[in-house]
Scaffold this motif. Structure first.
Motif, short mmCIF file in Angstrom:
data_model
loop_
_atom_site.label_atom_id
_atom_site.label_comp_id
_atom_site.label_asym_id
_atom_site.label_seq_id
_atom_site.Cartn_x
_atom_site.Cartn_y
_atom_site.Cartn_z
N CYS A 1 -32.88 -5.89 24.19
CA CYS A 1 -34.00 -5.35 24.97
C CYS A 1 -33.63 -5.19 26.44
N ASP A 2 -32.87 -6.11 26.98
CA ASP A 2 -32.43 -5.99 28.38
C ASP A 2 -31.63 -4.71 28.60
N VAL A 3 -30.69 -4.44 27.70
CA VAL A 3 -29.85 -3.25 27.83
C VAL A 3 -30.68 -1.99 27.64
N LEU A 4 -31.59 -2.01 26.68
CA LEU A 4 -32.41 -0.83 26.40
C LEU A 4 -33.58 -0.67 27.36
N GLU A 5 -33.78 -1.70 28.19
CA GLU A 5 -34.89 -1.70 29.15
C GLU A 5 -36.23 -1.49 28.45
N ILE A 6 -36.42 -2.25 27.36
CA ILE A 6 -37.69 -2.23 26.65
C ILE A 6 -38.21 -3.65 26.52
N ASP A 7 -39.49 -3.76 26.35
CA ASP A 7 -40.14 -5.06 26.24
C ASP A 7 -39.99 -5.60 24.82
N LEU A 8 -39.62 -6.85 24.71
CA LEU A 8 -39.42 -7.48 23.40
C LEU A 8 -40.70 -7.42 22.57
N PRO B 1 -27.67 -19.25 1.73
CA PRO B 1 -28.83 -18.60 2.33
C PRO B 1 -29.76 -18.05 1.26
N LYS B 2 -31.06 -18.10 1.58
CA LYS B 2 -32.03 -17.59 0.62
C LYS B 2 -32.02 -16.07 0.63
N LYS B 3 -32.37 -15.50 -0.49
CA LYS B 3 -32.44 -14.05 -0.60
C LYS B 3 -33.69 -13.57 0.12
N LEU B 4 -33.56 -12.46 0.85
CA LEU B 4 -34.69 -11.90 1.57
C LEU B 4 -35.62 -11.18 0.61
N SER B 5 -36.91 -11.26 0.92
CA SER B 5 -37.90 -10.54 0.12
C SER B 5 -37.86 -9.07 0.49
N ASN B 6 -38.46 -8.24 -0.34
CA ASN B 6 -38.53 -6.80 -0.05
C ASN B 6 -39.26 -6.55 1.26
N LYS B 7 -40.29 -7.33 1.53
CA LYS B 7 -41.05 -7.19 2.77
C LYS B 7 -40.16 -7.52 3.97
N GLU B 8 -39.36 -8.57 3.88
CA GLU B 8 -38.46 -8.95 4.97
C GLU B 8 -37.39 -7.88 5.19
N ILE B 9 -36.86 -7.32 4.10
CA ILE B 9 -35.86 -6.27 4.20
C ILE B 9 -36.45 -5.04 4.88
N LYS B 10 -37.67 -4.69 4.49
CA LYS B 10 -38.36 -3.54 5.08
C LYS B 10 -38.55 -3.75 6.59
N TYR B 11 -38.92 -4.97 6.97
CA TYR B 11 -39.13 -5.31 8.38
C TYR B 11 -37.82 -5.17 9.16
N LEU B 12 -36.72 -5.68 8.62
CA LEU B 12 -35.43 -5.58 9.29
C LEU B 12 -34.99 -4.13 9.45
N LYS B 13 -35.22 -3.31 8.44
CA LYS B 13 -34.86 -1.89 8.51
C LYS B 13 -35.68 -1.18 9.58
N LYS B 14 -36.96 -1.49 9.64
CA LYS B 14 -37.84 -0.86 10.63
C LYS B 14 -37.42 -1.29 12.04
N LEU B 15 -37.11 -2.55 12.22
CA LEU B 15 -36.65 -3.05 13.51
C LEU B 15 -35.34 -2.36 13.90
N GLY B 16 -34.42 -2.25 12.96
CA GLY B 16 -33.15 -1.59 13.21
C GLY B 16 -33.33 -0.13 13.59
N GLU B 17 -34.25 0.55 12.92
CA GLU B 17 -34.52 1.95 13.24
C GLU B 17 -35.04 2.09 14.67
N ARG B 18 -35.90 1.17 15.08
CA ARG B 18 -36.43 1.19 16.45
C ARG B 18 -35.32 0.98 17.47
N ILE B 19 -34.44 0.04 17.19
CA ILE B 19 -33.33 -0.24 18.09
C ILE B 19 -32.41 0.98 18.17
N ARG B 20 -32.08 1.57 17.03
CA ARG B 20 -31.21 2.76 17.00
C ARG B 20 -31.84 3.91 17.79
N ARG B 21 -33.13 4.15 17.57
CA ARG B 21 -33.80 5.24 18.27
C ARG B 21 -33.78 5.02 19.78
N ALA B 22 -34.06 3.80 20.21
CA ALA B 22 -34.06 3.49 21.64
C ALA B 22 -32.65 3.63 22.23
#
Length: 83
Positions: free
Chosen positions: A64-71, A2-23
């Motif tokens: 998203c189904d479990v959290l009842e939020i829109d994708l 697998p290719k190594k993720l860029s810093n931008k991609e890592i930042k995006y995944l962390k932000k997405l994860g934070e949103r999921i955790r908060r919800a």
């Protein structure tokens, strides 16, 4: 290999994860219960929430189904939706 993720991609995944955790926490659901409801291993949920795992669209749909939020709302990283 697998290719190594860029810093931008890592930042995006962390932000997405934070949103999921908060919800998830707003719903008062543990990772174990969340994983059971979403039919996703709770260890994987933890890795997604920490931004350590590239999540598939099918996994996001279940989450998203479990959290009842829109994708689309979950994935909206525009300046108008900074959270």
């Amino acid at each position: 290999m697998p290719k190594k993720l860029s810093n931008k991609e890592i930042k995006y995944l962390k932000k997405l994860g934070e949103r999921i955790r908060r919800a998830r926490k707003e719903k008062g659901i543990t990772q174990v219960i969340f994983g059971e409801k979403a039919k996703v291993n709770h260890n994987l949920i933890g890795r997604i929430e920490r931004g350590e795992r590239v999540v598939t669209i099918l996994q996001l749909h279940k989450i998203c189904d479990v959290l009842e939020i829109d994708l689309l709302e979950l994935l909206d990283f525009s300046e108008k939706n900074p959270s």
